[in-house]
Design a protein around this motif. Structure first.
Motif, short mmCIF file in Angstrom:
data_model
loop_
_atom_site.label_atom_id
_atom_site.label_comp_id
_atom_site.label_asym_id
_atom_site.label_seq_id
_atom_site.Cartn_x
_atom_site.Cartn_y
_atom_site.Cartn_z
N GLY A 61 -137.48 18.54 39.93
CA GLY A 61 -136.09 17.82 40.11
C GLY A 61 -135.07 18.49 39.22
N SER A 62 -134.70 19.41 39.78
CA SER A 62 -133.37 20.38 39.67
C SER A 62 -132.58 20.73 40.84
CB SER A 62 -133.63 21.72 38.86
OG SER A 62 -134.31 21.35 37.49
N GLY A 63 -131.57 19.86 40.79
CA GLY A 63 -130.49 20.08 41.87
C GLY A 63 -129.10 20.24 41.61
N GLY A 64 -128.28 20.26 42.64
CA GLY A 64 -126.73 20.09 42.13
C GLY A 64 -126.39 18.74 41.65
N GLY A 65 -126.86 17.94 41.91
CA GLY A 65 -126.65 16.46 41.32
C GLY A 65 -127.31 15.98 40.21
N SER A 66 -128.28 16.97 39.68
CA SER A 66 -129.26 16.64 38.72
C SER A 66 -128.48 16.28 37.23
CB SER A 66 -130.01 17.54 38.16
OG SER A 66 -131.13 17.72 39.47
N ILE A 67 -128.55 15.47 36.46
CA ILE A 67 -127.96 15.10 35.51
C ILE A 67 -128.49 15.57 34.14
CG2 ILE A 67 -127.53 12.89 33.97
CD1 ILE A 67 -127.91 11.08 36.37
N ILE A 68 -127.36 16.06 33.46
CA ILE A 68 -127.59 16.91 32.21
C ILE A 68 -127.50 15.96 31.02
CG2 ILE A 68 -126.68 18.80 30.73
CD1 ILE A 68 -125.32 19.65 33.23
N SER A 69 -128.47 16.01 30.14
CA SER A 69 -128.66 15.23 29.16
C SER A 69 -129.13 15.84 27.97
CB SER A 69 -129.75 13.96 29.21
OG SER A 69 -130.78 14.44 29.59
N VAL A 70 -129.18 15.36 26.67
CA VAL A 70 -129.52 15.75 25.41
C VAL A 70 -130.53 14.69 24.95
CG1 VAL A 70 -128.90 16.64 23.04
CG2 VAL A 70 -127.56 16.90 25.12
N HIS A 80 -115.79 10.21 42.77
CA HIS A 80 -115.89 9.16 43.41
C HIS A 80 -116.57 8.04 42.42
CE1 HIS A 80 -116.70 11.61 47.21
NE2 HIS A 80 -115.68 11.11 47.02
N GLY A 81 -116.23 8.19 41.14
CA GLY A 81 -116.70 7.27 40.23
C GLY A 81 -117.87 7.87 39.29
N GLY A 82 -118.27 8.80 39.39
CA GLY A 82 -119.48 9.49 38.74
C GLY A 82 -118.97 9.71 37.35
N GLU A 83 -119.61 9.49 36.16
CA GLU A 83 -119.10 9.72 35.08
C GLU A 83 -120.09 10.58 34.39
OE1 GLU A 83 -118.47 6.10 33.19
OE2 GLU A 83 -116.62 5.73 34.25
N LEU A 84 -121.51 10.50 34.80
CA LEU A 84 -122.65 11.45 33.96
C LEU A 84 -122.31 12.94 34.45
CD1 LEU A 84 -125.59 9.03 34.53
CD2 LEU A 84 -124.24 9.30 32.31
N PRO A 85 -122.57 13.88 33.38
CA PRO A 85 -122.58 15.58 33.73
C PRO A 85 -123.55 15.78 34.64
CG PRO A 85 -123.25 14.87 31.55
CD PRO A 85 -123.05 13.68 32.05
N THR A 86 -123.46 16.59 35.68
CA THR A 86 -124.40 17.26 36.63
C THR A 86 -124.28 18.66 36.54
OG1 THR A 86 -123.08 17.02 38.58
CG2 THR A 86 -124.39 15.24 37.92
N LYS A 91 -114.61 16.34 31.29
CA LYS A 91 -114.70 15.10 30.66
C LYS A 91 -116.24 14.62 30.40
CE LYS A 91 -113.23 10.18 30.69
NZ LYS A 91 -112.27 9.28 31.31
N ALA A 92 -116.71 14.75 31.90
CA ALA A 92 -118.17 14.43 31.62
C ALA A 92 -118.94 15.38 30.71
CB ALA A 92 -118.87 14.18 33.01
N LEU A 93 -118.84 16.51 30.78
CA LEU A 93 -119.59 17.60 30.08
C LEU A 93 -119.19 17.61 28.61
CD1 LEU A 93 -119.75 20.35 32.49
CD2 LEU A 93 -121.67 19.47 31.54
N SER A 94 -117.99 17.10 28.18
CA SER A 94 -117.64 17.18 26.81
C SER A 94 -118.44 16.07 26.13
CB SER A 94 -116.25 16.39 26.69
OG SER A 94 -116.13 15.07 27.12
N VAL A 95 -119.28 15.25 26.68
CA VAL A 95 -120.24 14.30 25.81
C VAL A 95 -121.47 15.31 25.32
CG1 VAL A 95 -121.61 12.33 25.96
CG2 VAL A 95 -119.31 12.33 27.04
N VAL A 96 -121.94 16.07 26.40
CA VAL A 96 -122.98 16.81 26.04
C VAL A 96 -122.57 17.96 25.29
CG1 VAL A 96 -124.47 18.69 27.26
CG2 VAL A 96 -124.11 16.52 28.22
#
Length: 692
Positions: A348-357, A381-387, A417-422
């Protein structure tokens, strides 16, 4: 390439492959014109995107809709029904005493020491599993047969319970298929509009758990696949496209939509198989003996091994697990399926895969994905989670302006902005967090490649990697370097390569008979192979090429190896050669081999193929006509580097040093520092390490 047997009809061929993020379409014209197109997928109605993309690509080509002579399709509709657990309300009808076969299963665990792990929930709930007072003995005798009155009563109960699909799986039905088909037919009569499948029609083999699971999966996805194909064909006819619809099977061959609707379990790995088929044709064209096909899209990364021009085809695999592999030690996470499938390992690793800690501060990539809606944050398009796509934008690997030939606008500020959370969770800079996510993804994908190479007794360092998919060329060089692979090839239209695989795929059918004691006589065995060959010949026509195969194992083993029987009259000497092939393959895979007296024959198979007239060479050799203006971007590797950004047509036959970013309409290729890159005679990008 093998000779073509199908006459080349005049007209356009449209190949459409649906991914989790994009729908990829290639149109091939009567004069060899190639028109590629990449559009966002349209969940939940993926077929609407195919119809729209078909209309757009024909308009772009200036071709009338009635000039289409073939619609070729790779789809994830069957897989999605299982992953989302939104398939049909399914019942299982079985012999008394076998109601809990699906629950008992096999003693397999994908993770040995995870105490929180539990088996996947059966696709048919226990209250929807029913028993009949009948039994088929091991020798085929009925003790007793199922009573018609009991079946009619059961049909009424199933109708009252709102059942939408039924899988009939009687014990030992593979030795008495007529009895199971009789039960299934009586249920069809009593349940009009309900999808009813008999296990012997999808997997007429030993081992009741695997056979029951395969039939249950077939029933569970049946209404969804049937409805999808019906709507798709109607949508295409509505816009004037009435060409036959052929769908890619998991085995790498095409099959007509009507047959697929009856046995949809055959298309679980439809999309991934198309890509491997394209790589198989490429390997045959340029003479590569060992190839790792690496496909990374928006949701997953997949790997497959091709040797001597042929991919490995598994007798069984699982669907629904976190990583889909065919080997037993990694099984247990999904639902077993026993139909021919190209051996593909998937993570489950693709361009849209979500990055988390996680709570311990460790960085993770996937398996959850942003998909096409809302998609990565940078799509706007409204996505807020980093990928991973957001990370690649921040690293300078992807264009900060647009993707897919300008169809998707990019917003680097949203990615930041999305990656700044990570980054805040890691206590690092955004670029550092993005680079970390890239490296974690590479590490994850090595697991898939090792599953099809080193776990099969093959050394990945002896292979060439062919990378494709929307994200594959971005990661291929780093992945190859991690595995010791010295050469990476990125073909023409890498982001659309699975669609290209549909264009060059053969039409294919399979037939199977379980081994019986009377087959010990070579003459009887030959007669059974001839019967199966005649059956696929009737389905495909006189021009079909037929291969004979045997599933073989040593006594006491759980898993078989599939061995191709040499061509020619089936004599004792020919069988001895097949046995020698089995011993050699077993030793190569597992490090040891036995003797002839230990070998068990499990199944007889035939594979019939009707050759396509389309050659991959006519597509690959077409020049890149895109007009680009080379520039530079700041890219982050171990350190930030000013990196040339070029188009494929800017490369030549003379190798040049990386780093470099190569932008196609449908994908971006990353050449890291230390690598060299050139273009071969088929317009493929070739990345190598060290001196030329």
């Amino acid at each position: 390439m093998p000779p073509s047997h199908e006459p080349r009809a005049v007209g356009w061929r449209i190949a459409a492959d649906i991914g989790g993020t994009f729908t990829d379409v290639i149109a091939l014209g009567p004069a060899g014109e190639v028109v590629p197109m990449k559009v966002p997928s349209t969940p939940p109605d993926y077929g609407a995107g195919v119809v729209t993309a078909t209309t757009d690509v024909l308009s772009s080509a200036g071709a009338p809709h009635d000039s289409v002579i073939a619609m070729l399709h790779g789809t994830t509709v069957a897989t999605n029904a299982i992953l989302a657990m939104n398939g049909a309300r399914t019942a299982v009808v079985t012999t008394r005493g076998f109601r809990d076969v699906l629950e008992l299963g096999r003693l397999r665990r994908p993770v040995l020491y995870d105490l929180s792990w539990s088996k996947p929930t059966p696709l048919a709930r226990r209250r929807n599993r029913y028993e009949l007072d009948q039994r088929i003995a091991a020798d085929g005798h009925l003790q007793p047969p199922a009573a018609e009155d009991e079946i009619r009563t059961l049909a009424a109960r199933l109708r009252a319970d709102g059942i939408e699909a039924v899988a009939v799986c009687l014990i030992n039905s593979y030795v008495r298929p007529d009895e199971e088909r009789r039960v299934a037919e009586l249920l069809r009569r009593g349940l009009p509009g309900v999808f009813v499948t008999a296990s012997v029609d999808v997997s007429p083999q030993l081992q009741e758990f695997e056979r029951t699971s395969t039939a249950t999966v077939n029933a569970y996805v049946g209404p969804a696949v049937h409805g999808y194909l019906t709507r798709l064909e109607a949508g295409l006819r509505a816009v004037g496209v009435s060409a036959p619809l052929l769908v890619m099977q998991s085995s790498g061959g095409l099959l007509d939509a009507a047959s697929v609707a009856e046995r949809p379990v055959q298309i679980i790995e439809s999309g991934p198989a198309a890509g491997v088929t394209a790589v198989q044709n490429l390997a045959q064209l340029i003479g590569l003996s060992s190839v790792v096909a690496f496909d990374m899209g928006g949701t997953t990364a997949k790997a497959s091994l091709i040797e001597d021009g042929e991919p490995f085809v598994s007798a069984d695999y699982e669907v629904g697990g976190g990583m889909n592999v065919a080997r037993g030690l990694s099984s247990g996470a999904g639902y077993p399926v026993r139909t021919p499938s190209i051996d593909i390992a998937e993570v489950g690793s693709g361009g849209g895969s979500i990055i988390s800690v996680d709570a311990a501060g460790a960085l993770h990539v996937g398996p959850a994905s942003a998909g096409s809606i809302p998609g990565p944050a940078c799509y706007g398009h409204g996505g807020e989670l980093p990928t991973l796509t957001d990370a690649n934008v921040m690293l300078g690997y992807l264009s900060p302006r647009s993707l897919a030939g300008g169809r998707v606008a990019m917003h680097p500020d949203l990615a930041a902005k999305a990656l700044s959370v990570v980054a805040d969770q890691l206590g690092s800079e955004v670029a550092e967090a993005a680079r970390g996510a890239y490296q974690v993804a590479v590490s994850s994908m090595t697991t898939a490649v090792k599953a099809v190479t080193s776990e099969r007794g093959r050394d990945p360092r002896e292979a060439t990697m062919v990378a494709f998919g929307g994200a594959g060329p971005l990661y291929a060089a780093a992945l190859a370097r991690e595995l010791g692979i010295s050469t990476v090839i990125v073909p023409v239209y890498p982001g659309l390569f699975s669609s290209l695989g549909l264009l060059v795929a053969d039409t294919e059918r399979h037939e199977l008979t379980p081994y019986r004691s009377e087959f010990a006589d070579a003459g009887v065995l030959a007669a059974e192979f001839e019967r199966l060959a005649a059956k696929v010949g009737d389905q495909l026509g006189a021009d079909a090429v037929v291969d004979r195969l045997l599933d073989m194992r040593y006594r006491g083993q759980r898993f078989e190896l599939r061995i191709r029987v040499p061509d020619g009259e089936l004599t004792d000497d020919l069988l001895a050669e097949a046995l020698a092939r089995f011993h050699a393959e077993h030793e190569r895979t597992y490090g040891r081999a036995g003797t002839d007296d230990l070998v068990e024959l499990v199944n007889l198979r035939v594979r019939g193929r009707l050759r396509t007239s389309v050659s991959i060479e006519e597509v690959l050799s077409r020049p890149d006509t895109a007009v680009r203006h080379p520039g530079t971007r700041e890219c982050r590797f171990d350190e930030t580097t000013t990196t040339p950004v070029v188009g494929r047509s800017d490369l030549g036959a003379e190798p040049v040093d990386g780093p470099m970013v190569i932008e196609d309409m449908d994908a971006t290729t990353l050449v890291p520092p230390g690598a060299r890159v050139h273009l071969d005679r088929f317009n493929n990008i070739v990345i190598t390490w060290g001196a030329a």
